[in-house]
Design a protein around this motif. Structure first.
Motif, PDB file in Angstrom:
ATOM      1  N   LEU A  77      19.107  13.865  72.944  1.00 54.64           N
ATOM      2  CA  LEU A  77      18.095  14.918  73.026  1.00 54.64           C
ATOM      3  C   LEU A  77      16.702  14.323  73.167  1.00 54.64           C
ATOM      4  O   LEU A  77      15.833  14.897  73.846  1.00 54.64           O
ATOM      5  CB  LEU A  77      18.167  15.806  71.775  1.00 54.64           C
ATOM      6  N   MET A  78      16.471  13.169  72.534  1.00 52.57           N
ATOM      7  CA  MET A  78      15.145  12.569  72.528  1.00 52.57           C
ATOM      8  C   MET A  78      14.769  11.957  73.871  1.00 52.57           C
ATOM      9  O   MET A  78      13.601  11.998  74.267  1.00 52.57           O
ATOM     10  CB  MET A  78      15.060  11.506  71.428  1.00 52.57           C
ATOM     11  N   ASN A  79      15.744  11.356  74.576  1.00 55.82           N
ATOM     12  CA  ASN A  79      15.422  10.650  75.813  1.00 55.82           C
ATOM     13  C   ASN A  79      14.709  11.524  76.846  1.00 55.82           C
ATOM     14  O   ASN A  79      13.661  11.125  77.381  1.00 55.82           O
ATOM     15  CB  ASN A  79      16.679  10.020  76.412  1.00 55.82           C
ATOM     16  N   PRO A  80      15.227  12.719  77.187  1.00 54.65           N
ATOM     17  CA  PRO A  80      14.491  13.547  78.153  1.00 54.65           C
ATOM     18  C   PRO A  80      13.143  14.011  77.616  1.00 54.65           C
ATOM     19  O   PRO A  80      12.188  14.165  78.389  1.00 54.65           O
ATOM     20  CB  PRO A  80      15.432  14.741  78.397  1.00 54.65           C
ATOM     21  N   ILE A  81      13.045  14.225  76.296  1.00 57.88           N
ATOM     22  CA  ILE A  81      11.759  14.614  75.713  1.00 57.88           C
ATOM     23  C   ILE A  81      10.749  13.484  75.860  1.00 57.88           C
ATOM     24  O   ILE A  81       9.595  13.694  76.240  1.00 57.88           O
ATOM     25  CB  ILE A  81      11.931  14.992  74.225  1.00 57.88           C
ATOM     26  N   ILE A  82      11.183  12.269  75.571  1.00 55.13           N
ATOM     27  CA  ILE A  82      10.300  11.104  75.673  1.00 55.13           C
ATOM     28  C   ILE A  82       9.762  10.962  77.088  1.00 55.13           C
ATOM     29  O   ILE A  82       8.551  10.798  77.301  1.00 55.13           O
ATOM     30  CB  ILE A  82      11.044   9.820  75.249  1.00 55.13           C
ATOM     31  N   TYR A  83      10.656  11.024  78.072  1.00 52.37           N
ATOM     32  CA  TYR A  83      10.231  10.787  79.447  1.00 52.37           C
ATOM     33  C   TYR A  83       9.493  11.976  80.055  1.00 52.37           C
ATOM     34  O   TYR A  83       8.667  11.797  80.953  1.00 52.37           O
ATOM     35  CB  TYR A  83      11.436  10.399  80.311  1.00 52.37           C
ATOM     36  N   SER A  84       9.773  13.193  79.583  1.00 52.71           N
ATOM     37  CA  SER A  84       9.045  14.349  80.109  1.00 52.71           C
ATOM     38  C   SER A  84       7.646  14.446  79.523  1.00 52.71           C
ATOM     39  O   SER A  84       6.726  14.966  80.165  1.00 52.71           O
ATOM     40  CB  SER A  84       9.819  15.643  79.820  1.00 52.71           C
ATOM     41  N   LEU A  85       7.451  13.938  78.303  1.00 51.74           N
ATOM     42  CA  LEU A  85       6.147  14.025  77.655  1.00 51.74           C
ATOM     43  C   LEU A  85       5.270  12.805  77.922  1.00 51.74           C
ATOM     44  O   LEU A  85       4.050  12.918  77.994  1.00 51.74           O
ATOM     45  CB  LEU A  85       6.320  14.190  76.136  1.00 51.74           C
ATOM     46  N   ARG A  86       5.877  11.626  78.061  1.00 46.74           N
ATOM     47  CA  ARG A  86       5.105  10.384  78.123  1.00 46.74           C
ATOM     48  C   ARG A  86       5.032   9.783  79.518  1.00 46.74           C
ATOM     49  O   ARG A  86       4.265   8.827  79.733  1.00 46.74           O
ATOM     50  CB  ARG A  86       5.684   9.347  77.157  1.00 46.74           C
ATOM     51  N   ASN A  87       5.793  10.292  80.460  1.00 41.14           N
ATOM     52  CA  ASN A  87       5.808   9.686  81.790  1.00 41.14           C
ATOM     53  C   ASN A  87       5.121  10.610  82.790  1.00 41.14           C
ATOM     54  O   ASN A  87       5.570  11.742  83.010  1.00 41.14           O
ATOM     55  CB  ASN A  87       7.249   9.391  82.221  1.00 41.14           C
ATOM     56  N   SER A  88       4.067  10.117  83.410  1.00 42.54           N
ATOM     57  CA  SER A  88       3.268  10.957  84.312  1.00 42.54           C
ATOM     58  C   SER A  88       4.033  11.333  85.575  1.00 42.54           C
ATOM     59  O   SER A  88       3.860  12.432  86.097  1.00 42.54           O
ATOM     60  CB  SER A  88       1.969  10.226  84.679  1.00 42.54           C
ATOM     61  N   GLU A  89       4.899  10.425  86.072  1.00 41.57           N
ATOM     62  CA  GLU A  89       5.635  10.721  87.302  1.00 41.57           C
ATOM     63  C   GLU A  89       6.651  11.836  87.102  1.00 41.57           C
ATOM     64  O   GLU A  89       6.815  12.698  87.963  1.00 41.57           O
ATOM     65  CB  GLU A  89       6.345   9.459  87.818  1.00 41.57           C
ATOM     66  N   ILE A  90       7.336  11.819  85.939  1.00 41.90           N
ATOM     67  CA  ILE A  90       8.280  12.892  85.631  1.00 41.90           C
ATOM     68  C   ILE A  90       7.540  14.215  85.489  1.00 41.90           C
ATOM     69  O   ILE A  90       7.994  15.256  86.006  1.00 41.90           O
ATOM     70  CB  ILE A  90       9.065  12.578  84.342  1.00 41.90           C
ATOM     71  N   LYS A  91       6.398  14.208  84.808  1.00 36.09           N
ATOM     72  CA  LYS A  91       5.624  15.436  84.645  1.00 36.09           C
ATOM     73  C   LYS A  91       5.131  15.947  85.997  1.00 36.09           C
ATOM     74  O   LYS A  91       5.134  17.160  86.251  1.00 36.09           O
ATOM     75  CB  LYS A  91       4.436  15.189  83.705  1.00 36.09           C
ATOM     76  N   ARG A  92       4.722  15.024  86.880  1.00 39.93           N
ATOM     77  CA  ARG A  92       4.269  15.442  88.213  1.00 39.93           C
ATOM     78  C   ARG A  92       5.406  16.045  89.016  1.00 39.93           C
ATOM     79  O   ARG A  92       5.226  17.045  89.720  1.00 39.93           O
ATOM     80  CB  ARG A  92       3.676  14.230  88.950  1.00 39.93           C
ATOM     81  N   ALA A  93       6.599  15.460  88.899  1.00 45.21           N
ATOM     82  CA  ALA A  93       7.768  15.993  89.609  1.00 45.21           C
ATOM     83  C   ALA A  93       8.143  17.383  89.093  1.00 45.21           C
ATOM     84  O   ALA A  93       8.479  18.284  89.883  1.00 45.21           O
ATOM     85  CB  ALA A  93       8.946  15.039  89.445  1.00 45.21           C
TER      86      ALA A  93
END
Length: 314
Positions: free
Chosen positions: A285-301
């Motif tokens: 559960l934490m992995n997608p939260i980590i990358y959606s909140l902390r990674n700008s490229e994922i947030k941009r996508a």
């Protein structure tokens, strides 16, 4: 050696589930069903984004897609059965069904050690050798690292399972757990398990501590390189490229240490049943939260997909 005359080889494994929490089973079912839905949704979104968005077709996100795939497979190998156990207060699996679950759980759980280690190598090259990064971390190497990780774990886990199925399982056929975990299943064996425990120790050292030592070494080099950068902006930018992965490392290995390195006592097997929820439910559960909140490229996508969806509706 075989079973004694008054015993037979067990054909089914009874899972006692969450004894003592039966009156909370509706709440447990809802919580775990919701959590499982979030795990599937979050990780499948990452898999979909990385597979379709051109600016995410980089080595780091290629490895992230496989990490999310392992998360989905890990939880799916356990949680649906766990939900059934919660509803009916007890679960029953055939012996071979239990072995299959044990096999799948081992593969999908421990392959993450190597994928996370591969991701740390990717971050090491990106930060410590930026000019040579594209030539060093090419598509062929990425594919070889992923295939090698899956293949190695499959071979090692299969070698343990092959030993397990040669044991005699006579008499007791129930375990105080909600899925077929390695420890509780081995405790049912009536054969000498000393060789298996030695094998498990050696394999665990190789699959858990060797990747962890490699990760520590790569991050030592990464931090040393970052500290040599003169500008504060440059340091912040370099650190931001590995912050999501570093958080994932802390969550994953923090969970493993909590489960496997905590002091043991007479009730440790019962306590480990609840500790195991950390790597079955919390980490995926934490992995997608980590990358959606902390990674700008994922947030941009994600913003791009949402804006396209909004335009299509109107």
């Amino acid at each position: 050696m075989g079973c004694e005359e008054n015993q037979t080889q067990i054909a089914q494994i009874r899972l006692l589930g969450f004894r003592g929490l039966y009156k909370y089973k509706t709440l447990l079912f809802v919580v775990f069903l919701l959590t499982y839905t979030l795990i599937l949704g979050g990780n499948l979104i990452i898999i979909l984004l990385v597979s379709t968005m051109d600016h995410l077709k980089t080595p780091m996100f290629f490895f992230l897609r496989h990490l999310s795939t392992a998360d989905v497979l890990l939880t799916t190998s356990v949680v649906p059965m766990m939900l059934d156990v919660i509803l009916v207060d007890e679960g029953v699996l055939s012996f071979w069904g239990c072995i299959v679950q044990l096999h799948c759980f081992g593969i999908f759980g421990f392959v993450q050690c190597f994928i996370i280690a591969v991701m740390s190598y990717d971050r090491y090259l990106a930060i410590c050798h930026p000019l040579r990064y594209s030539s060093l971390m090419g598509p062929n190497l990425c594919l070889q690292l992923v295939i090698g990780s899956w293949s190695l774990v499959i071979v090692l886990i299969s070698s343990e399972v092959i030993v397990v199925i040669q044991f005699d399982f006579c008499g007791l056929n129930y375990i105080d757990h909600f899925f077929c975990d390695f420890g509780p299943i081995v405790e049912l064996a009536t054969s000498d398990i000393s060789v298996l425990m030695l094998q498990d120790f050696v394999i665990s050292i190789f699959m858990i501590f060797s990747p962890f030592a490699f990760i520590i070494l790569t991050y030592f080099c990464i931090f040393f390189t970052i500290f040599k950068i003169s500008s504060t902006f440059g340091k912040r930018k370099a650190f931001s490229t590995c912050s999501s992965h570093l958080t994932t490392v802390c969550v994953y290995y923090g969970t493993l240490i909590t489960v496997y390195m905590a002091p043991t006592d007479e009730s440790s097997s019962h306590i480990n049943k609840y500790r195991s929820l950390l790597y079955i439910v919390v980490t995926p559960l934490m992995n997608p939260i980590i990358y959606s909140l902390r990674n700008s490229e994922i947030k941009r996508a994600m913003r791009k997909v949402m804006s396209q969806d909004f335009k299509n509706k109107w």
